[in-house]
Design an enzyme around this catalytic site. Structure first.
Site, mmCIF file in Angstrom:
data_model
loop_
_atom_site.group_PDB
_atom_site.id
_atom_site.type_symbol
_atom_site.label_atom_id
_atom_site.label_comp_id
_atom_site.label_asym_id
_atom_site.label_seq_id
_atom_site.Cartn_x
_atom_site.Cartn_y
_atom_site.Cartn_z
ATOM 1 N N LEU A 1 -49.143 -89.251 45.300
ATOM 2 C CA LEU A 1 -50.284 -89.204 46.220
ATOM 3 C C LEU A 1 -50.822 -87.784 46.367
ATOM 4 C CD1 LEU A 1 -49.126 -91.599 49.077
ATOM 5 C CD2 LEU A 1 -50.826 -92.050 47.310
ATOM 6 N N GLU B 1 -49.619 -83.218 46.110
ATOM 7 C CA GLU B 1 -48.596 -82.212 45.885
ATOM 8 C C GLU B 1 -49.046 -80.904 46.501
ATOM 9 O OE1 GLU B 1 -46.169 -80.216 42.123
ATOM 10 O OE2 GLU B 1 -47.276 -82.096 41.896
ATOM 11 N N GLY B 2 -48.123 -80.270 47.212
ATOM 12 C CA GLY B 2 -48.396 -78.976 47.814
ATOM 13 C C GLY B 2 -47.497 -77.913 47.220
ATOM 14 N N HIS B 3 -47.497 -76.758 47.904
ATOM 15 C CA HIS B 3 -46.707 -75.647 47.388
ATOM 16 C C HIS B 3 -45.211 -75.921 47.492
ATOM 17 C CE1 HIS B 3 -45.979 -71.547 46.165
ATOM 18 N NE2 HIS B 3 -45.183 -71.369 47.207
ATOM 19 N N PHE B 4 -44.819 -76.597 48.598
ATOM 20 C CA PHE B 4 -43.386 -76.798 48.841
ATOM 21 C C PHE B 4 -42.910 -78.207 48.510
ATOM 22 C CE2 PHE B 4 -44.625 -73.530 52.013
ATOM 23 C CZ PHE B 4 -43.922 -72.481 51.460
ATOM 24 N N LYS C 1 -44.100 -82.698 47.774
ATOM 25 C CA LYS C 1 -45.049 -83.661 47.227
ATOM 26 C C LYS C 1 -44.905 -84.972 47.984
ATOM 27 C CE LYS C 1 -41.922 -85.239 43.547
ATOM 28 N NZ LYS C 1 -41.776 -85.446 42.088
ATOM 29 N N LYS D 1 -42.457 -88.417 51.467
ATOM 30 C CA LYS D 1 -42.642 -86.973 51.355
ATOM 31 C C LYS D 1 -41.297 -86.324 51.044
ATOM 32 C CE LYS D 1 -44.401 -82.945 53.852
ATOM 33 N NZ LYS D 1 -45.059 -82.463 55.094
ATOM 34 N N ASP E 1 -51.122 -76.810 61.599
ATOM 35 C CA ASP E 1 -51.740 -77.068 60.293
ATOM 36 C C ASP E 1 -52.786 -78.171 60.408
ATOM 37 O OD1 ASP E 1 -52.240 -76.748 57.649
ATOM 38 O OD2 ASP E 1 -50.467 -77.812 56.929
#
Length: 1156
Positions: free
Chosen positions: A881, A883-886, A888, A908, A1003
């Site tokens: 779905l 993906e981030g820096h830390f 997914k 997550k 955030d």
């Protein structure tokens, strides 16, 4: 022939006939009590007139009477009642009263042909030798171990063989023609020569005149005597002279010239008896009905009744070939040729063909090492072999069934395992007591020392064994550590202590106190200091150890050594290599330990396909994929595949091979229709029957017994690793299961992962995974049996890791079933001392024994299931779905029923490289979501964790429309200002709840607001959310993480302090995103970067702060009213205290909506 000689011969014959008639007219007196008769002429019968005696005890007294050694007496002899053609089981109890009248014979029942080894075409027979086991070369002509029989046993067997030969108990083979008939007669006379010569030598009679003194008729079968009597006088006279001449020649030349001994005569007599007679060395049983079945296809048993000719089937048991069966052959009738005819008629030819056809070959059912157990039910005896093949014999009465079971059981102990019994109904009390006390049979000193060396030669450890020579003593062979004066180092020495047995009990020789049982004496000695010479030690018993231990109790042949002598080749990896082009990966089915599981197809080639270059067959398979991130455990993965490669058993899943695809390693295993056992059991709306559960348990125990025989360790026995191939719910064939591969071995798992697997992992393996052994599989079986009893319920599922560790530390046990025998079986499997756990053969036997009691298993009260705990194996990945820096987020289906009806969820997780650093933040997010429940906050579903909790995943509701950042650009034409204001109200309501709980989101942005439907949005991604204290009102960031700086308020950028009002600032930026429909060209980041100019790194934050301090803010979006933009500006006040709160925002937005 002279007339006087003929008359003299007639007179002698008439005299003998009169004596015979007189003897027949003598009235025998009726015997009283129980008598045991022997075949040795100088041994008087034993008589018993009262009390209760077991057949085994009587046999021991018989052995002492004829001086047979304990080694031979322990397993070769039994009691027979000739009048009933019946052998008694060793545990049969004779209750002797005044009415008792039983005549028994003490006989060697267990016989191995070619034990004397003159027949080169057959394997010799010997008792196991340590020299051969250690690889010491043995002459091919010499013995490979110690002899099977001692001198006394050979002497008795010789006397028994003579008795059987003369009275037809070992009938001579049937002749096929007239020539063979004469050949057999000559062989019988040869036997008489051997017997007469032996008689003369043993009694020191002169060999020269023995022919004149002794009649050969005393030494040939009664049937042959009757045949000779029917011949005319002249023929008999010639016959007598020929025999006397041959006897004299044999004694004067062969015996004296070749220095023939009594031993040689005995061996020659017995070896000739094996070929001259039919059936010597094997027992033949004729059942009323014989059923032979195999379980693989679920077909009913093959019932073998009598044929049209009235002939049924027979079963033969032989010490050298095992158990076999056949159709009873037609009795061979010798037809004498009619010399007046040159040809036979057609009818005779046809009759001969039919007779030849009926001489059926024996069909092997199983060898003894393949048998798992025997069950007696009334007059039926059922043998179970590996793969659950069965042979059922319906005999004429129960004692016959017990006799048959005792026969097979005895041969099993002689050839496979000297300390195990296959059937409880015929188990010798000595074997049962030895098992309870950890005492060996009469093994010799060399084997006792060998076992102590295997156990580490620790001081004070000892082996218990019965004396080989004295029936009244048990030997303790103890390790004593002495100082070697030459080498100045401690070395182990072995001392023997005697334990005396008597009617008063047991005592250590040299002491005064008797203990009622051996177990009580051993417990007493356990805490004592024993002394010998200048040594002092505390004794520690070494138990019987693993099954099928080598010893001189085992009878061996060259072509039938136990599998335990052949060590499995685990050091060399071996498996079939599958090309990546030969597999097709299907849907994701779930997760294993560090693996992902997929459905798949394997393309197979036939021999013809090799030439054509195509594939002729496709097979549905399961693919277990070890990803590139776990290359460090690839070797362990391959070791599992190599172990599975060595296995071929119908109740163990087939491994096709291993495929290496790029950096992934894939195990390709057969697909099994109904999936894991625990899920299958939980899915059943109608309770499964007790019989169904017992059948599953027996199949699993049989598979593990097979592995134990091969000395292979599974290492992960549990119900989710058991696959259901046939449900058996319709009652036809019953269930059929297959044990799957163990996956990643625990030897490469972390301690947390091992603890997480409790209570399936054995306690000793939690302490040190190097302790993984077959004993660990027995513990796992006990836990799995608990699962089976309770319909797949998970034991200790409500316990945390620390609680599970305490469960083991306190040596606790799982809640036991109501059935006492079943609870006892589980306890024996799950004892904390691995040396005390049952062998799997004993487990299979005992399961059947418990099943016969028809117990009812009451289900445990269902514990409340925690809906927030997800099992990883049921999460079936569909797609990524985001993906981030830390981390997914993946879309998965949680499908515990395995029928694709499970709900879709968002999962997550952290990336592996960030797991250590960021796991605390993910746990924080989990705790926050647990506490928050609001229609505008994404719903927390739960968690799952692996690797003992080191790796966790957050399970949330799946919102298919995605985030506002994706949704608004796609649907801009359908979304008006009122809808945007509704979204704003919902976001504020969710944020207001957050603030009321003292949480700061940190955030908030359009990318973290998810769309449930066109009317509802929800706040998500609480990864940076922090809790603040009531008396402080802010949170200071102490970590150096990537931050969404263009959404942050000045105090966050300057002082790293976050207030509730800081989230209000972020909301203002989010509102700007809503009003611009998340257009990338005018995103907050693009606008601020235009204001501050080209920059990078920390300079970006510095310039952004300067711009904000100058009062610059995001511009008014197109179509935004002044009132609305003014409200946004109130969110961007420089001082946190001056900013509007979420309640105020809600009120203002609501007014705007009402005015629309």
């Amino acid at each position: 022939m002279p007339e006087l000689a003929v008359m003299e011969l007639g007179r002698q014959l008439c005299g003998k006939m009169k004596k015979q008639r007189k003897a027949e007219m003598t009235v025998l007196t009726v015997m009283k009590g129980l008598e045991i008769h022997f075949y040795l002429p100088d041994t008087h019968q034993l008589e018993y007139f009262k009390d209760c005696h077991t057949a085994e005890d009587l046999c021991v007294e018989g052995c002492q009477e004829d001086a047979t050694s304990h080694l031979c007496a322990d397993n070769l002899f039994a009691l027979s009642e000739e009048s009933q053609d019946l052998w008694y089981a060793p545990n049969h109890a004779f209750k002797i009263t005044e009415e008792t009248s039983i005549k028994l014979h003490y006989r060697m029942r267990f016989y191995f042909t070619n034990w004397h080894a003159p027949v080169r075409t057959e394997s010799p027979v010997w008792r196991h030798s340590l020299f051969k086991h250690k690889g010491v070369s043995v002459s091919p002509k010499g013995p490979e171990g110690t002899p099977l029989l001692d001198a006394a046993s050979l002497e008795y067997l010789f006397a028994q063989g003579q008795y059987d030969f003369l009275r037809g108990l070992a009938p001579v083979r049937a002749p096929q023609n007239e020539a063979e008939k004469h050949e057999i007669e000559n062989e019988c006379l040869g036997m008489a020569v051997l017997a007469i010569t032996h008689h003369a030598k043993s009694n020191d009679l002169p060999l020269s005149g023995v022919g004149a003194e002794t009649s050969y008729k005393r030494f040939i079968p009664d049937s042959l005597n009757r045949t000779i009597k029917q011949r005319n006088f002249s023929h008999v006279y010639v016959y007598n002279n020929v025999f006397k001449n041959f006897l004299n020649e044999f004694n004067s030349k062969t015996i004296q010239d070749s220095n023939i001994t009594l031993y040689d005569l005995k061996v020659k007599y017995l070896s000739t008896l094996e070929t001259l007679t039919q059936g010597l060395g094997r027992e033949t049983i004729e059942p009323k009905i014989l059923k032979v079945s195999g379980e693989s296809d679920g077909s009913p048993a093959l019932t073998l009744p009598s044929g049209d000719d009235g002939l049924g089937y027979e079963v033969q048991v032989s010490g050298t070939t095992g158990i076999s069966w056949r159709r009873k052959p037609v009795p061979n009738i010798l037809i004498v040729k009619d010399k007046t005819k040159s040809k036979k008629n057609k009818a005779d030819k046809q009759s001969k063909k039919e007779m030849t056809k009926r001489k059926t070959v024996m069909t092997i059912f199983s060898d003894f090492f393949e048998i798992t157990h025997i069950v007696i039910k009334e007059s039926c005896a059922t043998i179970y072999s590996q793969d659950n093949k069965t042979m059922e014999l319906d005999l004429f009465y129960r004692d016959a069934a017990l006799s048959f079971a005792a026969l097979v059981d005895g041969y099993f102990r002689l050839t496979v395992d000297a300390h195990h019994y296959l059937c409880t109904e015929v188990a010798p009390s000595s074997v049962v007591q030895n098992l309870e006390n950890g005492c060996h049979g009469p093994i010799c000193t060399e084997y006792a020392i060998h076992k102590l060396r295997q156990e580490g030669n620790e001081e004070g450890t000892y082996v218990l064994r019965w004396s080989c020579t004295d029936y009244n003593y048990i030997i303790m062979t103890v390790v004593c550590i002495e100082m070697d004066l030459c080498e100045s180092r401690p070395v182990p020495q072995y001392k023997n202590f005697q334990i005396e047995t008597s009617p008063q009990g047991y005592r250590l020789y040299g002491t005064d106190t008797f203990r009622p049982t051996l177990k009580e004496l051993l417990e007493h000695l356990q805490g004592q200091n024993l002394r010998t010479e200048n040594l002092r030690f505390q004794p520690v018993l070494v138990g019987l150890g693993q099954p099928r231990k080598i010893s001189n109790l085992l009878v061996m042949t060259r072509d039938r050594e136990p599998d335990s002598q052949r060590q499995p080749q685990v050091s060399q990896l071996s498996f079939h290599r599958i090309l990546k082009e030969e597999i097709v990966q299907g849907e994701h089915l779930g997760r294993g330990t560090r693996t992902n599981i997929y459905s798949g197809v394997l393309k197979l080639k036939s021999e013809d396909d090799d030439d054509m270059g195509g594939y002729s067959q496709e097979v549905k398979v399961i693919l277990k994929v070890l990803g590139s991130g776990h290359r460090d455990i690839s070797l362990a993965f391959f070791e599992t595949a190599s172990m599975m490669r060595q296995i071929s058993h119908k109740h163990i899943a087939l491994l096709y091979g291993v495929c290496v695809r790029h950096q992934e390693n894939i195990m390709v295993e057969e697909f099994v229709q109904y999936g894991p056992l625990d899920l299958f059991m939980r899915r059943q709306s109608i309770p499964l029957s007790t019989a169904w559960k017992f059948q599953v348990a027996k199949q699993l125990a049989g598979a593990l017994s097979y592995l134990e025989d091969k000395k292979l360790v599974h290492g992960n026995v549990c119900s989710k690793n058991i696959l259901v191939a046939r449900d058996g719910l319709d009652g036809e064939g019953g269930p059929f299961i297959k044990l799957s591969d163990p996956g990643i071995p625990i030897t490469v798992l972390s301690r947390e992962e091992c603890v997480d697997r409790l209570p399936w992992i054995a306690p000793e393996c939690v302490q040190d995974t190097a302790n993984l052994s077959i004993a660990a599989d027995k513990w796992g079986f006990g836990t799995t049996l608990w699962e089976i009893c309770y319909n797949g319920e998970i034991p200790l599922k409500d316990k945390k890791l620390t609680e599970k560790e305490r469960f083991y530390a306190a040596q606790c046990q799982l809640a036991s079933p109501d059935c006492e025998e079943l609870a006892k079986l589980m306890t024996h499997c799950m004892t904390y001392d691995p040396r005390q756990r049952l062998f799997f053969r004993a487990i299979v036997r005992d399961i059947d024994m418990v099943e016969k009691q028809n117990p009812s298993i009451q289900p445990v009260p269902m514990l409340e299931v925690d809906p927030t705990v997800f099992e990883k194996r049921f999460l079936k990945k569909i797609r990524d779905l985001g993906e981030g820096h830390f981390g997914k987020v993946e879309l998965c289906r949680y499908d515990p029923r395995g029928d694709r009806t499970g709900e879709l969820v968002a999962v997550k997780s952290l990336k592996p490289e960030n797991r250590e650093e960021q796991s605390s933040n993910l746990w924080r997010e989990i705790h926050i979501l647990r506490e928050l429940y609001h229609e505008n906050i994404v719903k927390y579903k739960g968690i799952w964790h692996e690797e003992g909790g080191r790796s966790i995943k957050l399970i949330m509701e799946f919102l298919p429309a995605g985030s506002l950042k994706e949704y608004l650009p796609r649907n801009k034409a359908h979304i008006d200002l009122k809808t945007l204001l509704n979204y704003a109200v919902q976001i504020c309501q969710g944020m207001d709840l957050l603030a009321s709980r003292n949480y700061i989101h940190r955030d908030l942005a359009a990318r973290n607001v998810l769309v449930e439907n066109e009317n509802t949005v929800k706040i998500g991604d609480f990864g940076l959310t922090k809790s603040i204290k009531d008396n402080e009102g802010y949170y200071t960031v102490k970590d150096d993480l990537d931050s969404p700086v263009f959404w942050y308020a000045p105090e966050c950028l300057i002082h790293c302090k976050f207030y509730r009002a800081s989230d209000v600032w972020s909301f203002g930026v989010t509102m700007y995103e809503l009003l611009t429909y998340c257009d990338i060209s005018c995103s907050p980041m693009s606008v601020f970067l235009t204001m501050i100019g080209p920059t990078h790194g920390q300079m970006t934050v510095t310039r952004l702060v300067k711009v904000l301090e100058e009062g610059k803010r995001l511009p008014k979006p197109d179509g935004c009213s002044d009132r609305l933009y003014c409200l946004m500006r109130r969110c961007w006040e420089a001082t946190p205290e001056k900013r509007i709160d979420f309640k105020g925002l809600i009120a203002n937005f609501q007014q705007m909506i009402d005015n629309q």
